[in-house]
Design an enzyme around this catalytic site. Sequence first.
Site, short mmCIF file in Angstrom:
data_model
loop_
_atom_site.label_atom_id
_atom_site.label_comp_id
_atom_site.label_asym_id
_atom_site.label_seq_id
_atom_site.Cartn_x
_atom_site.Cartn_y
_atom_site.Cartn_z
N ARG A 168 -17.44 -6.94 -53.19
CA ARG A 168 -18.87 -6.73 -53.45
C ARG A 168 -19.26 -5.24 -53.43
O ARG A 168 -20.35 -4.87 -52.98
CB ARG A 168 -19.76 -7.47 -52.45
N SER A 242 -26.30 -14.49 -52.17
CA SER A 242 -25.94 -14.19 -50.78
C SER A 242 -26.65 -12.91 -50.34
O SER A 242 -26.56 -11.89 -51.02
CB SER A 242 -24.44 -13.95 -50.65
N GLU A 338 -25.96 -7.54 -48.77
CA GLU A 338 -25.28 -7.41 -50.06
C GLU A 338 -26.18 -6.76 -51.12
O GLU A 338 -25.71 -5.90 -51.86
CB GLU A 338 -24.83 -8.81 -50.53
N1 EPU Z 1 -21.53 -22.61 -44.20
C1 EPU Z 1 -22.24 -23.20 -43.18
N2 EPU Z 1 -23.62 -23.13 -43.22
C2 EPU Z 1 -24.28 -22.52 -44.24
C3 EPU Z 1 -23.55 -21.90 -45.27
C4 EPU Z 1 -22.16 -21.96 -45.24
O1 EPU Z 1 -21.69 -23.77 -42.26
O2 EPU Z 1 -25.50 -22.50 -44.20
C5 EPU Z 1 -20.06 -22.69 -44.19
C6 EPU Z 1 -19.59 -23.68 -45.27
O3 EPU Z 1 -19.55 -24.97 -44.79
C7 EPU Z 1 -18.20 -23.17 -45.56
C8 EPU Z 1 -18.33 -21.67 -45.37
O4 EPU Z 1 -19.50 -21.45 -44.58
O5 EPU Z 1 -17.28 -23.65 -44.64
C9 EPU Z 1 -18.38 -20.90 -46.66
O6 EPU Z 1 -19.50 -21.32 -47.45
P1 EPU Z 1 -19.48 -21.31 -49.07
O7 EPU Z 1 -18.24 -21.93 -49.57
O8 EPU Z 1 -20.78 -21.85 -49.53
O9 EPU Z 1 -19.33 -19.81 -49.47
P2 EPU Z 1 -19.92 -18.47 -48.83
O10 EPU Z 1 -18.83 -17.76 -48.12
O11 EPU Z 1 -21.14 -18.76 -48.09
C10 EPU Z 1 -19.29 -16.95 -50.88
C11 EPU Z 1 -19.96 -15.90 -51.72
C12 EPU Z 1 -20.83 -16.55 -52.79
C13 EPU Z 1 -19.94 -17.41 -53.66
C14 EPU Z 1 -19.24 -18.45 -52.76
C15 EPU Z 1 -18.21 -19.24 -53.53
C16 EPU Z 1 -20.25 -13.91 -50.38
C17 EPU Z 1 -21.20 -13.08 -49.58
N3 EPU Z 1 -20.76 -15.02 -50.90
O12 EPU Z 1 -20.31 -17.64 -50.17
O13 EPU Z 1 -21.37 -15.50 -53.60
O14 EPU Z 1 -20.67 -18.06 -54.68
O15 EPU Z 1 -18.51 -17.80 -51.69
O16 EPU Z 1 -17.11 -18.43 -53.82
O17 EPU Z 1 -19.07 -13.55 -50.50
C18 EPU Z 1 -23.25 -14.06 -53.96
O18 EPU Z 1 -22.50 -13.12 -53.76
O19 EPU Z 1 -24.48 -13.89 -54.21
C19 EPU Z 1 -22.74 -15.42 -53.86
C20 EPU Z 1 -23.53 -16.49 -53.98
#
Ligand code: EPU
Length: 342
Positions: A168, A242, A338
Amino acid sequence: MIFPDNVMHDFPLCELNTFHMDVSARAYIAVTGIDELEGICRHETLAHMPKLVIGGGSNLLLTGYVDKLVLHMQMKGIFREGEDDEYVYLRAAAGERWQDLVDRCLANGLGGLENLAGIPGTVGAAPVQNIGAYGAELKDCFFSLRAFDFASGKLVEMNRNDCRFSYRDSIFKHEMKDRLVIVDVTFALPKRWTPNIAYGDVARELEKSGISRPSPADIGGVIVKIRRSKLPNPAVLGNAGSFFKNPTVTAEEMASLKRLHPDIPAYEQADGRYRIAAGWLIDRCGWKGRRIGDAGVCETQALVLVNHGRATGAEMVELAGAIEQDVMARFGIRLEPEPVFV
Ligand code: EPU
């Protein structure tokens, strides 16, 4: 020839940022070609004004009056530049919607960008934060870009190393922040494409749909579906995706976190460190669904901050600060926003 006729003053930015922050800019120009950038560079006053480049405005938190010249990038065009044994090269202008580029690729059977389907914003903004999702990042298919340099008044060409991409992040968020404006990006799309479905949600969703040998378009379709189920639509509820980056910790820090919180979601990186899900940390601190004024934490994904209507930049900053403090107090982890704050 164009100035100062196409400069607008006290221009409202509410529709130009996906958080829908209701602020205005001192001056605004819709940029449709390089000659306009050259014109600005030669202009007596505009050349020296601080500038803010806006594409889709989807990774931006406007915290108040923008005392700058806003350059709204609207250059269009997607061209097939050529090919070699390994790649097809596609050049897209900065003002193209990212999703339109992905759709064009998928309609033509070109793979490479499908994991990044459904990301809001424009082509020109994509390299700035090296957009990423579902196990892929822009840099994986990036070949080069051209940027207008306000210091020299000329176009510069940059390859992948020049852009210093990381998670990012890129040189455009740092040294070159106020100096370079991306005008187009060239992508190298692999002819021998292999699907990247290592990310659990994607594999599960493909299986549910009965797809065993997915095409790029199948993967793009599934990813758009997953995103829709998790992330609020900015046209309905203002947000910038995010709000925080997923933080990285050392293997030792990870081991002690795991002892205290056995279910903490974390992913090992190539360098042996771990990336932790910031959404989980924020969720665990009880922030999901809470709000300060109209600035709130999304009900379905705690990593996304939302504008329930008339949130101000100050409220959003206050909410983000309170979340950062809680996560630091409970887990000893520093969260880093971010979006770009202006
Ligand atoms: N989780 C929770 N509670 C929440 C949110 C997430 O427990 O409220 C847990 C989920 O259950 C999961 C883990 O956190 O075990 C990861 O969640 P998720 O797969 O939704 O992905 P993320 O790490 O929250 C990242 C990126 C997103 C991208 C997704 C899919 C970053 C900062 N964010 O989110 O990117 O779409 O992975 O690859 O790296 C963005 O940059 O704007 C964005 C949306």
